[in-house]
Write an enzyme that holds these catalytic residues in place. Structure first.
Site, mmCIF file in Angstrom:
data_model
loop_
_atom_site.group_PDB
_atom_site.id
_atom_site.type_symbol
_atom_site.label_atom_id
_atom_site.label_comp_id
_atom_site.label_asym_id
_atom_site.label_seq_id
_atom_site.Cartn_x
_atom_site.Cartn_y
_atom_site.Cartn_z
ATOM 1 N N LYS A 106 -9.020 64.664 3.438
ATOM 2 C CA LYS A 106 -7.631 64.317 3.783
ATOM 3 C C LYS A 106 -6.877 65.481 4.412
ATOM 4 O O LYS A 106 -6.071 65.290 5.320
ATOM 5 C CB LYS A 106 -6.873 63.808 2.567
ATOM 6 C CG LYS A 106 -6.823 64.825 1.466
ATOM 7 C CD LYS A 106 -6.205 64.329 0.200
ATOM 8 C CE LYS A 106 -6.302 65.390 -0.867
ATOM 9 N NZ LYS A 106 -7.612 65.562 -1.469
ATOM 10 N N GLU A 130 -12.272 56.152 4.757
ATOM 11 C CA GLU A 130 -11.702 55.374 3.643
ATOM 12 C C GLU A 130 -11.490 56.243 2.394
ATOM 13 O O GLU A 130 -10.525 56.047 1.642
ATOM 14 C CB GLU A 130 -12.644 54.198 3.311
ATOM 15 C CG GLU A 130 -12.098 53.224 2.305
ATOM 16 C CD GLU A 130 -10.815 52.551 2.776
ATOM 17 O OE1 GLU A 130 -10.877 51.697 3.643
ATOM 18 O OE2 GLU A 130 -9.742 52.905 2.244
ATOM 19 N N GLY A 188 -8.809 67.625 -17.375
ATOM 20 C CA GLY A 188 -9.498 67.731 -16.082
ATOM 21 C C GLY A 188 -8.839 66.943 -14.964
ATOM 22 O O GLY A 188 -9.387 66.842 -13.868
ATOM 23 N N ASP A 202 -0.645 67.244 -1.620
ATOM 24 C CA ASP A 202 -1.742 66.279 -1.538
ATOM 25 C C ASP A 202 -1.205 64.901 -1.117
ATOM 26 O O ASP A 202 -1.742 64.255 -0.211
ATOM 27 C CB ASP A 202 -2.417 66.209 -2.922
ATOM 28 C CG ASP A 202 -3.493 65.143 -3.006
ATOM 29 O OD1 ASP A 202 -4.621 65.411 -2.568
ATOM 30 O OD2 ASP A 202 -3.201 64.040 -3.509
ATOM 31 N N LYS A 206 -1.730 62.497 2.469
ATOM 32 C CA LYS A 206 -2.101 61.078 2.463
ATOM 33 C C LYS A 206 -1.022 60.254 3.167
ATOM 34 O O LYS A 206 -1.338 59.291 3.881
ATOM 35 C CB LYS A 206 -2.318 60.622 1.016
ATOM 36 C CG LYS A 206 -3.544 61.305 0.386
ATOM 37 C CD LYS A 206 -3.585 61.150 -1.118
ATOM 38 C CE LYS A 206 -4.815 61.837 -1.719
ATOM 39 N NZ LYS A 206 -4.745 61.979 -3.179
ATOM 40 N N GLY A 309 -12.300 60.826 -8.577
ATOM 41 C CA GLY A 309 -13.523 60.647 -9.373
ATOM 42 C C GLY A 309 -14.724 60.614 -8.444
ATOM 43 O O GLY A 309 -14.667 60.034 -7.355
HETATM 44 N N1 HSE Z 1 -5.962 65.631 -6.633
HETATM 45 C C1 HSE Z 1 -5.886 64.247 -6.261
HETATM 46 C C2 HSE Z 1 -5.166 63.463 -7.347
HETATM 47 C C3 HSE Z 1 -7.205 63.597 -6.041
HETATM 48 O O1 HSE Z 1 -4.760 64.010 -8.368
HETATM 49 O O2 HSE Z 1 -5.009 62.279 -7.152
HETATM 50 C C4 HSE Z 1 -7.769 63.882 -4.702
HETATM 51 O O3 HSE Z 1 -6.952 63.469 -3.671
#
Ligand code: HSE
Length: 447
Positions: A106, A130, A188, A202, A206, A309
């Site tokens: 991404k 995707e 985690g 992040d 997106k 995941g």
């Molecule tokens: N670090 C991202 C999240 C997952 O916590 O959703 C990868 O994009």
């Protein structure tokens, strides 16, 4: 019946997703071959260190550090290394060598998407991604294909699992941000350095990818307005709860017209916002993701599932691999993406939404009227006001002791107003002597 030659697949990266892709490719090879109409041979896995431990067992004879030679031998290259370089150079090399590319990167797509997609178009190849947004959830293909005949009006996405886990913990268990983050790290969800998640970087990457697809317009990631969740307090979350809302970090992509300038364009933004507990996004708990799409003809659609995941994201990668492989078998060039609309990207000031403003004020005659007058002076219409005498226990006290005597807390929810008008109103309110402080300003979304 399989009549086509086997396709050569190269994998770049063997982290948590890459290792799962390698495993599933080998475990499901017969089924995949039947679905594609050609066998898929994993011919190599490029890694930085062939001796590093792997999260899933993979055939070590496939490992190589010579990514360039591997790329040149492949029909389809799967890039799951992450980061900008060398991933960008490898993908360009793959496209120029005639391979299709599947990537879950991404950050790279948000920063260099147009360059990579143009390079693919030049050579008749295709980039599939995707897995880059919301892990296992199919959202790229629905936007690119299923909704290609419709007009998307708005997307509201919970696209970061870490922040959703933290905010959900604060909502359900009344924890502070710091304590919920510590739990997220322990379990985690959050990385050792959680900045990219909790500061909204992040989600902004997106949002840039989704906005480009939804509105056929290049949206640079730098143009995405971004606010993280580090300042969200337990008090705000509990106050939201009482008022029938929940706080979520939303990635919002919207086609709108600036109310002052009349310019029509695209807004992409990420911030924590209140949404009604009746909204479908309010039911997205823990580390899950969901993308709510409002389209002109289709109406409201919601896509829900695992946003991260190894094995879950590998599912999205393999779906793309099957698409790419089927295209090889069918023949013909890749399908280019269109940015024909080329709309202007609007700043946050152009956005109109609803707001919840919490004020601590002097509890004296005329104060409420004065505050109401300021909203009216700036053209902001008030939808609801709730007053409690003293500093509400749901509101954190930062003003020292004794504040609750002679003070009142006002929680004001506005009708839709422009960000510009709202910030002028809040500034004017903050300047009033009778206002002890502006406790909180949160946007209300999803109406
Ligand atoms: N670090 C991202 C999240 C997952 O916590 O959703 C990868 O994009």
């Amino acid at each position: 019946m399989i009549a086509y030659r086997n396709l050569r697949v190269a994998l770049l990266g063997a982290g948590s997703v890459g290792a799962q892709v390698a495993t599933l490719l080998s475990e499901h090879s017969e089924e995949l071959a039947a679905r594609v109409g050609a066998g898929l041979d994993l011919v190599g896995i490029a890694v930085r260190d062939v001796d590093a431990p792997r999260s899933a067992p993979i055939d070590s004879s496939l490992l190589t550090t010579d990514a360039m030679s591997l790329i040149e031998s492949a029909d389809i290259v799967i890039e799951l290394m992450g980061g900008l370089e060398p991933a960008r150079s490898y993908i360009l090399h793959a496209l120029n060598s005639g391979a299709d590319v599947v990537t879950g990167n991404k950050a790279l797509l948000a920063a260099h998407g147009p360059e990579l997609l143009d390079a693919a178009e030049q050579v008749g190849a295709q980039v599939y991604y995707e897995a880059a947004v919301a892990g296992a959830i199919p959202i790229i293909r629905p936007l690119r294909e299923s909704l290609a005949g419709d007009r998307v009006k708005r997307i509201l996405g919970i696209v970061n699992g870490t922040t959703n886990f933290i905010l959900d913990k604060m909502d359900v268990e009344g924890e502070s941000f710091e304590s919920a983050l510590a739990t997220a790290t322990e379990l985690g969800y959050a990385e050792a350095d959680p900045t990219a998640d909790i500061e909204g970087y992040d989600a902004a990457q997106k949002a840039a990818i989704l906005a480009r697809l939804a509105f056929h317009t290049d949206v640079p990631v730098e143009a995405v307005h971004r606010e993280g969740i580090t300042n969200i307090t337990a008090a705000q979350v509990s106050q939201a709860q009482k008022a029938g809302y929940v706080v979520k970090l939303l990635a919002i992509c919207e086609r709108l017209t600036d109310p002052e300038t009349g310019i029509e364009g695209v807004s992409a933004r990420v911030y924590p916002a209140l949404i009604s507990r009746q909204h479908p996004l309010a039911a997205v708990h823990g580390g899950k993701n969901a993308v709510f799409v409002e389209a002109e003809a289709a109406g409201d659609l919601m896509f829900y599932g695992a946003g991260a995941g190894g094995i879950e994201t590998a599912s999205a990668v393999l779906g793309d691999l099957v698409s790419a492989a089927r295209r090889h078998v069918a023949g013909g060039p890749g399908v280019a993406e269109s940015t024909h609309a080329n709309l202007p990207i609007l700043p946050i000031d152009s956005v109109s939404t609803r707001y919840q403003i919490t004020l601590v004020v002097s509890d004296a005659p005329g104060v409420l009227a004065r505050i109401a007058g300021l909203f009216s002076d700036h053209g902001v219409s008030v939808e609801a006001v709730e007053q409690s005498v003293g500093t509400s226990s749901a509101v954190p006290r930062v003003g020292g002791t004794g504040e609750s005597s002679g003070t009142a807390t006002l929680v004001i929810v506005t009708h839709e107003a422009s960000e510009r008008a709202l910030s002028r109103t809040v500034k004017a309110i903050a300047d009033q002597e009778v206002v002890v402080r502006v406790q909180s300003v949160l946007r209300v979304e999803g109406a």
